[in-house]
Design a protein around this motif. Structure first.
Motif, mmCIF file in Angstrom:
data_model
loop_
_atom_site.group_PDB
_atom_site.id
_atom_site.type_symbol
_atom_site.label_atom_id
_atom_site.label_comp_id
_atom_site.label_asym_id
_atom_site.label_seq_id
_atom_site.Cartn_x
_atom_site.Cartn_y
_atom_site.Cartn_z
ATOM 1 N N LEU A 1 64.997 -126.387 23.562
ATOM 2 C CA LEU A 1 65.545 -127.125 22.430
ATOM 3 C C LEU A 1 65.332 -126.302 21.168
ATOM 4 O O LEU A 1 64.251 -125.734 20.973
ATOM 5 N N MET A 2 66.352 -126.250 20.327
ATOM 6 C CA MET A 2 66.247 -125.546 19.057
ATOM 7 C C MET A 2 66.633 -126.487 17.911
ATOM 8 O O MET A 2 67.762 -127.002 17.883
ATOM 9 N N GLY A 3 65.695 -126.723 17.001
ATOM 10 C CA GLY A 3 65.965 -127.586 15.866
ATOM 11 C C GLY A 3 66.633 -126.834 14.729
ATOM 12 O O GLY A 3 66.468 -125.627 14.586
ATOM 13 N N THR A 4 67.410 -127.563 13.936
ATOM 14 C CA THR A 4 67.990 -126.990 12.732
ATOM 15 C C THR A 4 66.964 -127.095 11.608
ATOM 16 O O THR A 4 66.164 -128.026 11.558
ATOM 17 N N SER A 5 66.992 -126.133 10.715
ATOM 18 C CA SER A 5 66.045 -126.103 9.607
ATOM 19 C C SER A 5 66.628 -126.853 8.395
ATOM 20 O O SER A 5 67.780 -126.620 8.020
ATOM 21 N N THR A 6 65.868 -127.803 7.829
ATOM 22 C CA THR A 6 64.527 -128.190 8.259
ATOM 23 C C THR A 6 64.527 -129.558 8.958
ATOM 24 O O THR A 6 63.581 -129.892 9.679
ATOM 25 N N ALA A 7 65.567 -130.323 8.759
ATOM 26 C CA ALA A 7 65.543 -131.721 9.202
ATOM 27 C C ALA A 7 65.494 -131.890 10.712
ATOM 28 O O ALA A 7 64.995 -132.900 11.204
ATOM 29 N N GLY A 8 65.996 -130.919 11.461
ATOM 30 C CA GLY A 8 66.013 -131.074 12.908
ATOM 31 C C GLY A 8 64.748 -130.618 13.598
ATOM 32 O O GLY A 8 64.570 -130.869 14.800
ATOM 33 N N ILE A 9 63.841 -129.968 12.873
ATOM 34 C CA ILE A 9 62.674 -129.354 13.508
ATOM 35 C C ILE A 9 61.759 -130.402 14.149
ATOM 36 O O ILE A 9 61.373 -130.294 15.318
ATOM 37 N N ALA A 10 61.387 -131.417 13.384
ATOM 38 C CA ALA A 10 60.470 -132.431 13.917
ATOM 39 C C ALA A 10 61.092 -133.171 15.101
ATOM 40 O O ALA A 10 60.413 -133.450 16.093
ATOM 41 N N HIS A 11 62.373 -133.490 14.995
ATOM 42 C CA HIS A 11 63.038 -134.205 16.090
ATOM 43 C C HIS A 11 63.100 -133.337 17.352
ATOM 44 O O HIS A 11 62.913 -133.832 18.464
ATOM 45 N N ALA A 12 63.344 -132.052 17.174
ATOM 46 C CA ALA A 12 63.365 -131.137 18.320
ATOM 47 C C ALA A 12 61.978 -131.057 18.957
ATOM 48 O O ALA A 12 61.848 -131.047 20.187
ATOM 49 N N ALA A 13 60.933 -131.012 18.125
ATOM 50 C CA ALA A 13 59.570 -130.897 18.645
ATOM 51 C C ALA A 13 59.164 -132.134 19.436
ATOM 52 O O ALA A 13 58.618 -132.030 20.542
ATOM 53 N N ILE A 14 59.432 -133.308 18.877
ATOM 54 C CA ILE A 14 59.031 -134.551 19.556
ATOM 55 C C ILE A 14 59.837 -134.736 20.843
ATOM 56 O O ILE A 14 59.292 -135.095 21.891
ATOM 57 N N THR A 15 61.138 -134.468 20.769
ATOM 58 C CA THR A 15 61.988 -134.622 21.948
ATOM 59 C C THR A 15 61.600 -133.616 23.027
ATOM 60 O O THR A 15 61.578 -133.943 24.224
ATOM 61 N N ALA A 16 61.287 -132.390 22.628
ATOM 62 C CA ALA A 16 60.840 -131.381 23.588
ATOM 63 C C ALA A 16 59.546 -131.812 24.267
ATOM 64 O O ALA A 16 59.347 -131.565 25.469
ATOM 65 N N HIS A 17 58.671 -132.462 23.522
ATOM 66 C CA HIS A 17 57.419 -132.963 24.101
ATOM 67 C C HIS A 17 57.719 -134.024 25.164
ATOM 68 O O HIS A 17 57.122 -134.010 26.247
ATOM 69 N N ILE A 18 58.637 -134.929 24.862
ATOM 70 C CA ILE A 18 59.011 -135.970 25.827
ATOM 71 C C ILE A 18 59.583 -135.343 27.096
ATOM 72 O O ILE A 18 59.275 -135.771 28.217
ATOM 73 N N LEU A 19 60.409 -134.308 26.920
ATOM 74 C CA LEU A 19 61.081 -133.667 28.050
ATOM 75 C C LEU A 19 60.255 -132.563 28.700
ATOM 76 O O LEU A 19 60.673 -132.001 29.720
ATOM 77 N N ASN A 20 59.102 -132.255 28.081
ATOM 78 C CA ASN A 20 58.249 -131.164 28.567
ATOM 79 C C ASN A 20 59.023 -129.843 28.614
ATOM 80 O O ASN A 20 59.005 -129.123 29.621
ATOM 81 N N LYS A 21 59.700 -129.543 27.514
ATOM 82 C CA LYS A 21 60.468 -128.301 27.411
ATOM 83 C C LYS A 21 60.024 -127.511 26.180
ATOM 84 O O LYS A 21 59.524 -128.087 25.205
ATOM 85 N N PRO A 22 60.222 -126.204 26.202
ATOM 86 C CA PRO A 22 59.907 -125.397 25.018
ATOM 87 C C PRO A 22 60.887 -125.683 23.885
ATOM 88 O O PRO A 22 62.013 -126.146 24.131
ATOM 89 N N MET A 23 60.440 -125.406 22.680
ATOM 90 C CA MET A 23 61.329 -125.589 21.534
ATOM 91 C C MET A 23 61.058 -124.521 20.492
ATOM 92 O O MET A 23 60.029 -123.849 20.501
ATOM 93 N N GLY A 24 62.002 -124.380 19.609
ATOM 94 C CA GLY A 24 61.878 -123.515 18.456
ATOM 95 C C GLY A 24 62.793 -124.054 17.382
ATOM 96 O O GLY A 24 63.262 -125.193 17.457
ATOM 97 N N TYR A 25 63.041 -123.231 16.384
ATOM 98 C CA TYR A 25 63.995 -123.666 15.363
ATOM 99 C C TYR A 25 64.687 -122.449 14.759
ATOM 100 O O TYR A 25 64.244 -121.313 14.926
ATOM 101 N N VAL A 26 65.789 -122.730 14.094
ATOM 102 C CA VAL A 26 66.600 -121.669 13.496
ATOM 103 C C VAL A 26 66.579 -121.840 11.988
ATOM 104 O O VAL A 26 66.917 -122.909 11.458
ATOM 105 N N ARG A 27 66.173 -120.800 11.294
ATOM 106 C CA ARG A 27 66.140 -120.826 9.833
ATOM 107 C C ARG A 27 67.563 -120.811 9.270
ATOM 108 O O ARG A 27 68.499 -120.350 9.919
ATOM 109 N N SER A 28 67.698 -121.271 8.039
ATOM 110 C CA SER A 28 68.998 -121.216 7.380
ATOM 111 C C SER A 28 69.371 -119.789 6.999
ATOM 112 O O SER A 28 70.544 -119.455 6.846
#
Length: 209
Positions: free
Chosen positions: A68-95
């Protein structure tokens, strides 16, 4: 799901309608709606609904997702929490690339050929999320699509997503939230026409009158 998330967002003011006193966007466009999905992070019950729904959307629509890759900055927290639920790695992409160190634009480990889902909080014209998709593709990732909390459904955004050949699945959308807002008494039923007129052509401010 669409109505549940719509009720959640309205209940905490994450989506707020003001058709009689429009907000002014940075572009100068008058808008009858204000959206701040960051508020979901400080409302635990709503946050649980949102993150569990995002996890379900990804499991159902993107079963091959590896990262999962979150958008910066608003998507980062949602990507992290969702990745935790799914037990998957995550990161994010800077603007934009970091201006020091390794000058990364993509944060977190990403291998070429990995299958990625982008997590976004909202989509309006689609420009920023498509930049994220392009950056991931340039890095060699296979972008399966986007999972977002809310979409306006604006023609410009839909056209951009189609042109970029990227799928988006949103937990709820403008039409559903407008109807729920009327049903729940946040707005008058006759305001729905104003809201839809804005959504269909944000540059035309005749809906205000």
């Amino acid at each position: 799901m669409e109505k549940l998330i719509a009720k959640d967002l309205l209940s905490i003011g994450a989506v707020f309608f003001r058709p009689s006193e429009p907000f002014t966007w940075a572009s100068g466009i008058k808008s009858p709606v204000y959206c701040d999905n960051r508020l979901t992070l400080t409302a635990p019950k709503v946050r649980d609904d949102v993150e569990n729904a995002l996890a379900e959307v990804i499991k159902t629509n993107y079963p091959d997702c590896e990262v999962l890759m979150g958008t910066s900055t608003a998507g980062i927290a949602h990507a992290a929490i969702t990745a935790h639920i799914l037990n998957k790695p995550m990161g994010y992409v800077r603007s934009k690339p970091k201006d020091h160190g390794r000058t990364n634009m993509i944060e977190g480990k990403l291998e070429k050929g990995q299958k990625v889902v982008v997590v976004e909080d909202l989509i309006s014209t689609g420009g920023s999320v498509i930049e994220v998709v392009d950056a991931l593709r340039d890095a060699g990732a296979i972008v399966l699509g986007i999972a977002s909390i809310f979409t306006y459904g604006m023609k410009k955004g839909l056209d951009r997503l189609a042109a970029a050949n990227v799928k988006n699945i949103s937990l709820t959308n403008f039409d559903v939230i407008a109807q729920v807002a009327a049903d729940e008494g946040y707005i008058a039923p006759e305001d729905i026409k104003k809201l839809i007129a804005f959504r269909d052509n944000p540059a035309d401010e005749s809906w205000i009158k």
